[in-house]
Structure formats: C-alpha cells, structure tokens
Design a protein around this motif. Structure first.
Motif, PDB file in Angstrom:
ATOM      1  N   GLN A  47       0.797  -1.222   0.000  1.00 43.62           N
ATOM      2  CA  GLN A  47       0.000   0.000   0.000  1.00 43.62           C
ATOM      3  C   GLN A  47       0.832   1.277   0.000  1.00 43.62           C
ATOM      4  OE1 GLN A  47      -3.886  -0.289   2.282  1.00 43.62           O
ATOM      5  NE2 GLN A  47      -2.641  -1.701   3.494  1.00 43.62           N
ATOM      6  N   THR A  48       2.075   1.200   0.454  1.00 41.92           N
ATOM      7  CA  THR A  48       2.901   2.397   0.594  1.00 41.92           C
ATOM      8  C   THR A  48       4.338   2.127   0.170  1.00 41.92           C
ATOM      9  OG1 THR A  48       3.555   1.839   2.867  1.00 41.92           O
ATOM     10  CG2 THR A  48       1.515   3.125   2.590  1.00 41.92           C
ATOM     11  N   ILE A  49       5.106   3.213   0.021  1.00 35.70           N
ATOM     12  CA  ILE A  49       6.537   3.073  -0.282  1.00 35.70           C
ATOM     13  C   ILE A  49       7.239   2.362   0.863  1.00 35.70           C
ATOM     14  CG2 ILE A  49       8.685   4.367  -0.591  1.00 35.70           C
ATOM     15  CD1 ILE A  49       7.109   6.424  -2.185  1.00 35.70           C
ATOM     16  N   GLU A  50       6.837   2.671   2.091  1.00 35.14           N
ATOM     17  CA  GLU A  50       7.444   2.011   3.248  1.00 35.14           C
ATOM     18  C   GLU A  50       7.241   0.507   3.186  1.00 35.14           C
ATOM     19  OE1 GLU A  50       7.279   2.051   8.162  1.00 35.14           O
ATOM     20  OE2 GLU A  50       5.889   3.283   6.985  1.00 35.14           O
ATOM     21  N   GLU A  51       6.029   0.080   2.823  1.00 37.56           N
ATOM     22  CA  GLU A  51       5.783  -1.358   2.708  1.00 37.56           C
ATOM     23  C   GLU A  51       6.579  -1.957   1.556  1.00 37.56           C
ATOM     24  OE1 GLU A  51       1.604  -2.024   2.444  1.00 37.56           O
ATOM     25  OE2 GLU A  51       1.215  -1.415   4.517  1.00 37.56           O
ATOM     26  N   ALA A  52       6.738  -1.205   0.473  1.00 38.72           N
ATOM     27  CA  ALA A  52       7.549  -1.695  -0.654  1.00 38.72           C
ATOM     28  C   ALA A  52       8.989  -1.948  -0.224  1.00 38.72           C
ATOM     29  CB  ALA A  52       7.515  -0.689  -1.801  1.00 38.72           C
ATOM     30  N   ASN A  53       9.468  -1.143   0.714  1.00 39.17           N
ATOM     31  CA  ASN A  53      10.855  -1.270   1.165  1.00 39.17           C
ATOM     32  C   ASN A  53      11.053  -2.317   2.249  1.00 39.17           C
ATOM     33  OD1 ASN A  53      11.913   0.741  -0.538  1.00 39.17           O
ATOM     34  ND2 ASN A  53      11.324   2.371   0.885  1.00 39.17           N
ATOM     35  N   THR A  54       9.960  -2.842   2.798  1.00 43.04           N
ATOM     36  CA  THR A  54      10.099  -3.768   3.930  1.00 43.04           C
ATOM     37  C   THR A  54       9.400  -5.111   3.733  1.00 43.04           C
ATOM     38  OG1 THR A  54       8.162  -2.763   5.002  1.00 43.04           O
ATOM     39  CG2 THR A  54      10.337  -1.875   5.589  1.00 43.04           C
ATOM     40  N   ILE A  55       8.555  -5.254   2.736  1.00 41.33           N
ATOM     41  CA  ILE A  55       7.766  -6.475   2.593  1.00 41.33           C
ATOM     42  C   ILE A  55       8.668  -7.692   2.407  1.00 41.33           C
ATOM     43  CG2 ILE A  55       7.486  -6.284   0.074  1.00 41.33           C
ATOM     44  CD1 ILE A  55       4.559  -7.272   0.564  1.00 41.33           C
ATOM     45  N   ALA A  56       8.309  -8.776   3.083  1.00 39.78           N
ATOM     46  CA  ALA A  56       9.073 -10.022   2.990  1.00 39.78           C
ATOM     47  C   ALA A  56       8.539 -10.870   1.836  1.00 39.78           C
ATOM     48  CB  ALA A  56       8.970 -10.789   4.296  1.00 39.78           C
ATOM     49  N   VAL A  57       9.431 -11.343   0.985  1.00 43.56           N
ATOM     50  CA  VAL A  57       9.051 -12.146  -0.181  1.00 43.56           C
ATOM     51  C   VAL A  57       9.762 -13.491  -0.136  1.00 43.56           C
ATOM     52  CG1 VAL A  57       8.608 -10.089  -1.568  1.00 43.56           C
ATOM     53  CG2 VAL A  57      10.877 -11.148  -1.625  1.00 43.56           C
ATOM     54  N   LYS A  58       9.259 -14.432  -0.936  1.00 45.60           N
ATOM     55  CA  LYS A  58       9.839 -15.778  -0.951  1.00 45.60           C
ATOM     56  C   LYS A  58      11.170 -15.818  -1.694  1.00 45.60           C
ATOM     57  CE  LYS A  58       6.197 -17.822  -2.682  1.00 45.60           C
ATOM     58  NZ  LYS A  58       5.268 -18.875  -3.155  1.00 45.60           N
TER      59      LYS A  58
END
Length: 332
Positions: A166-177
């Motif tokens: 939803q945000t730039i902050e989430e883009a920078n922190t989201i955990a992916v496989k």
C-alpha cells in the motif's frame, strides 16, 4: 470553451430589478464521469433484468455510486455481498470490481446463472496475476486493503502468492519468498503519482521484478487525473462529484489538492453540498468520478446557477471513445 449561464429569477411585485448574482468561474475538467467499464456494468444489469425479469441479484454494488445503485434497485436489482444471499432460481451478476475465484466457484457449484460484469481492464490484471503465479512468480499487488477490486485480484491465487503493498514504506520492507521471482500489478483506480513512487521503490529493491507491458491503472483513471491536474491550479475550491466509496473519485480530490487547488472536496450531489462554503470563492474546478452520472454534474451546475452567474470554462485534456461489449451470455 467559454460559456455564460444565467438562470432568471421571478421578481416580486413592486420590484423593478433583481439583485445581481455574483459571478463565479467554473473550470470543468474533461474527461469526467462514466468510463467504458462502468457503462458496460450498468448496461449488463439492465440487460439481465430485461432478459430474466426482476429480481436480479448483484454481488456487491455494481459500481460505487449511490444514485446508480438506487436506480437499478428500483428496477429490480438486489445487491448482496455474498453468493449465499442469492436464491437458486435467479441470475447473479458480478460487479465491475471483479471477484475472487472462490465466489465464481460458489456460483458454479449451485448452477446459478452467472453473468460477469467485471471491467475488462480489471480482468486483464487478474489474467496477468494468474500467469505470473503459474510461472512461479510471487505477485506484489499495489492497492488499498479491503477494496473489492483488491479482494478480487488477490483471490485469483492461493494465499501468499499475491501480497498487498500500500505504501513506499511497505515496498521497502515487505518479505518475499524469492527476490528473483517477483512481479507487480496494481489496482486500476489508484493515484498515478503515488503508484509511480511505489513502483520505483519496488524496482530499486528488486531489479528483476516483472511488470505489465502497459500500466494497470486504467485509461479513465489516468485521463481524469490529468484533467484535474490541469484545471485545479489556483482554484479556490475543487469539487468532485462522486460517492465516498469510489476509489477513483477520492483520488481525484487528492489530485486536485496536490495540483494546487486551495481546497478540494467530494460531494455526492447538489443536495449534499453546503453552499455556505462558496462564501469568498471566485473560481472553482469541477470533475466527476468514473462511476458518477453526468446528470449529477448538470444538476449541481443548475443549483449553482441559481446562486451565481456562471462563467464556465471547459478544460479538456483527452478524448475518449472506448466501448466495451456486454458479456457474451447477453450479447449472443
């Protein structure tokens, strides 16, 4: 284009002239109002009622506009949030926002007459997301939590295969496989500028991330935001006609403020507007969300003309000629 609109008033006996109404400049953003996907969805419900008779059940509001929903309800449409609320012997129409695969499966399991009014541009996002998942990529969906379009897109794959950003902050922190096996998609009704920032953050963090060949934000959303950006600078007030549940309408208000309007508000119709707000206002901008009928704009202008002398200037930044056919079940 410049047009003068005045509405004559009845003068009481004994008066030789009416008090002059103060002038107000109105910058009309164009394009505005209905997009092809909304027109297709509304027509789909109307055709379904014509073919099958009332009542016709619709999963979720067909489009996010209270006036549209009220008119179709009066014609015999019944709006429900779950397939379980629809009887076995009546058609079910899926709204323009799209639905998760589980909703389609529930309708098919009961052999309901299922008519899909999902906007073709939303279906394009669904198709892309499913292709990425099938190719082993985890999809990062840029959008707003709990919006029906986002719920529908995330419901195209198993849990965890499509993650919401939803945000730039989430883009920078989201955990992916796997950082090397990613793709992104977006809700079609987002702010163009806000979305560009999130995409840039994802590309910086995940250089190998795959994206759509053409942006997912639909042409109508982009066109309406561009028109608002052109009409808003220097306006004392920018008015967007639309419902608060309409994502693209809310984004237009944000766009107007960011583009330089002193203030911007969302209004459902003229009856909901506080006319005292116009005290000291000499220039307003106007637009309408993609699910708002043009007659609401015309009614607002008529009400405004009863109070002010209008100097209307149309700010047109694009012409639209997109048309979507109704679903094949009805077109055949």
């Amino acid at each position: 284009m410049r047009t003068e609109i005045t509405v004559p008033t009845q003068m009481p006996k004994g008066h030789t002239k009416s008090r002059a109404k103060p002038q107000i400049t109105v910058r009309m953003a164009s394009p505005r109002g209905f997009c092809a996907g909304v027109e297709r969805a509304i027509k789909t419900v109307e055709e379904t009622l014509s073919i099958y008779g009332a009542p016709v059940y619709v999963r979720h509001e067909i489009v996010h506009n209270a006036h549209v929903v009220a008119r179709l309800s009066a014609m015999g449409a019944v709006f429900v949030e779950s397939i379980d609320e629809a009887p076995d012997d009546r058609p079910i129409v899926f709204s323009a926002h799209g639905a998760p695969q589980s909703a389609h499966a529930a309708a098919e399991a009961r052999n309901l007459v299922k008519i899909d009014a999902t906007c073709p541009l939303v279906l394009k996002v669904h198709t892309q997301a499913k292709r990425h998942v099938a190719a082993g990529r985890q999809v990062l969906l840029i959008g707003h939590a709990n919006h029906p379009e986002v719920v529908g897109t995330m419901g195209q794959a198993d849990d965890g295969e499509i993650l919401l950003v939803q945000t730039i902050e989430e883009a920078n922190t989201i955990a992916v496989k796997d950082e090397r096996a990613l793709a992104y998609a977006t809700q079609t009704t987002l702010s163009v500028d806000d979305t560009a920032g999130i995409i840039a953050a994802l590309k910086k963090r995940f250089p190998d991330i795959a994206g759509p060949a053409k942006e997912d934000i639909c042409y109508a959303t982009s066109n309406r935001q561009k028109a608002v950006k052109t009409a808003a600078p220097g306006a004392d007030l920018f008015i967007v006609i639309g419902s608060p549940t309409s994502s693209n309408s809310v984004r237009l208000v944000e766009t107007a403020k960011a583009a330089g309007a002193r203030d911007a508000i969302l209004v459902e119709d003229a009856d909901q507007f506080d006319w005292n707000i116009l005290e000291g206002v000499s220039t307003i901008g106007m637009s309408a969300g993609a699910s708002a009928p043009e007659h609401l704009v015309e009614a607002f202008l008529t009400a405004l003309a009863n109070r002010r002398t209008l100097d209307i200037k149309t700010i047109e930044t694009a012409k639209e000629n997109v048309v979507f056919n109704t679903p094949l079940r009805l077109a055949s």
